[in-house]
Scaffold this active site. Sequence first.
Site, PDB file in Angstrom:
ATOM      1  N   SER A   1      25.101  32.852  -4.900  1.00 38.98           N
ATOM      2  CA  SER A   1      22.999  32.590  -4.912  1.00 38.98           C
ATOM      3  C   SER A   1      22.669  33.512  -6.455  1.00 38.98           C
ATOM      4  O   SER A   1      21.332  32.981  -6.977  1.00 38.98           O
ATOM      5  CB  SER A   1      22.787  33.482  -4.222  1.00 38.98           C
TER       6      SER A   1
ATOM      7  N   HIS B   1      23.588  26.790  -2.121  1.00 43.00           N
ATOM      8  CA  HIS B   1      23.098  26.362  -2.994  1.00 43.00           C
ATOM      9  C   HIS B   1      23.572  24.997  -3.652  1.00 43.00           C
ATOM     10  O   HIS B   1      23.107  24.736  -4.492  1.00 43.00           O
ATOM     11  CB  HIS B   1      23.194  27.528  -4.016  1.00 43.00           C
TER      12      HIS B   1
ATOM     13  N   LYS C   1      17.077  25.011   1.016  1.00 41.64           N
ATOM     14  CA  LYS C   1      16.649  25.168  -0.670  1.00 41.64           C
ATOM     15  C   LYS C   1      16.719  23.640  -0.795  1.00 41.64           C
ATOM     16  O   LYS C   1      15.573  23.131  -0.939  1.00 41.64           O
ATOM     17  CB  LYS C   1      17.959  25.821  -1.344  1.00 41.64           C
TER      18      LYS C   1
HETATM   19  N1  PLP Z   1      23.516  31.941   2.090  1.00 38.36           N
HETATM   20  C1  PLP Z   1      23.665  31.789   0.496  1.00 38.36           C
HETATM   21  C2  PLP Z   1      24.027  31.654  -0.877  1.00 38.36           C
HETATM   22  C3  PLP Z   1      21.806  32.307   0.284  1.00 38.36           C
HETATM   23  O1  PLP Z   1      21.806  31.935  -0.658  1.00 38.36           O
HETATM   24  C4  PLP Z   1      20.702  32.148   1.668  1.00 38.36           C
HETATM   25  C5  PLP Z   1      19.500  32.398   1.236  1.00 38.36           C
HETATM   26  O2  PLP Z   1      18.611  33.316   1.765  1.00 38.36           O
HETATM   27  C6  PLP Z   1      21.598  31.474   2.506  1.00 38.36           C
HETATM   28  C7  PLP Z   1      22.498  31.872   3.048  1.00 38.36           C
HETATM   29  C8  PLP Z   1      20.210  31.774   4.010  1.00 38.36           C
HETATM   30  O3  PLP Z   1      19.698  30.673   4.117  1.00 38.36           O
HETATM   31  P1  PLP Z   1      18.572  30.285   5.258  1.00 38.36           P
HETATM   32  O4  PLP Z   1      17.594  30.828   3.973  1.00 38.36           O
HETATM   33  O5  PLP Z   1      18.688  29.463   5.977  1.00 38.36           O
HETATM   34  O6  PLP Z   1      19.011  31.590   6.184  1.00 38.36           O
END
Ligand code: PLP
Length: 391
Positions: free
Chosen positions: A181, A209, A238
């Site tokens: 991310s 992502h 996303k």
């Molecule tokens: N995993 C990754 C790599 C992320 O970037 C995010 C988002 O912020 C999440 C998990 C968490 O997802 P959510 O926003 O649905 O809780």
Amino acid sequence: MVELDEWLSGRIDKTKELGLYRKVRTMNSAPFSKMLIDGQRQIVFSSNNYLGLANDRRLVYAAEKILHEFGVGSTGSRLTTGHTDWHQRLEEKIASFKQTENALLFSSGYLANVGVLSSLPEKGDVILSDQLNHASIIDGCRLSKAETLVYNHIDMDDLEKKLKETASYQRRFIVTDGVFSMDGTIAPLDQMISLAKRFHAYLIVDDAHATGVLGENGRGTGEYFGVHPDVVIGTLSKAIGTEGGFVAGSHVLIDFLLNHARTFIFQTAMPPAVCAASYAALEIMEESYTKRQRLFSNVKKIKTRLKEMGYIVKGDLTPIIPVLIGDSKEAVIFAEKLQENGLYVPAIRPPTVPDGESRIRLTVTSDHSSKEIDYLLDCFHFIGKELNMIR
Ligand code: PLP
């Protein structure tokens, strides 16, 4: 004893001194590439709405219809009163999209990661976790009774070394983001699956992502490399444009999580209307080839031009484009200058990224126009010169 607020104010002051103070900004309009933020018109290069679906009319109508039929809230956890036809239908749709036997919804991607990692590995097991994995993976590892070993970011030699060193553990789990991310790198799943097979380890991938973005049909990192990890975790927040998380895998895996993942059991279910909108998004996803083409042509243009200007641009070819600045305060100044020019791109600082690696993290969507991208590039050019960051 010091008053609580006095003590906390001191801690906040320290955060400010380190240039790490954060505050929220208010979005006063719907998620398009141009938005009203804190009353100012800005072009947004920081959203996860990669395919522009968050405000797509087809999703809005799907949600609206089910809002009228099912109401607003789900009223309980999935194991009590919260499971509806729409949760069922969406899980089937996710499983078919991810080409797995089954899928299970969580209220967020964060909770899906925490749920899997805190329930699957047991005492006597070890989790091998990439150094740059998302905070929710780290928190899941912290809650697990298994030990965690961190390997260097996408360093397959280090992963292999650690797999050799952990032969005495009962079971080994490798866990990785599909697309990282903050760095925009892609985990080499082809090599990871070979290592997992060779060392009898299980592979868990957080495809937050990559879902909707990578692979011929946007199925994610697995499709991109033509492999099938044991456990695929994802988020709907996303590219899919809604809210919620999921795990996709075998029937047995899903049955296990439904019975053991505490973040599934003790959470109110997602609202059915959000499930309906997510279902509509996945239908669109199956025919969103041109959206992905536009997205990647935008990504290529920005990355190429920023590198030509002399910026250090990290990552692989993904919609996450981190431009390295280094110092936290300089990154904040850069972001402020972008904002003064009508561009909303927040600076990313420690603890989200390591010390000395503060950055401007651009994200691009299929909806950004050539004009918006050219304007962004012009601003990077003159701000970089003004701050002596490029020649
Ligand atoms: N995993 C990754 C790599 C992320 O970037 C995010 C988002 O912020 C999440 C998990 C968490 O997802 P959510 O926003 O649905 O809780």
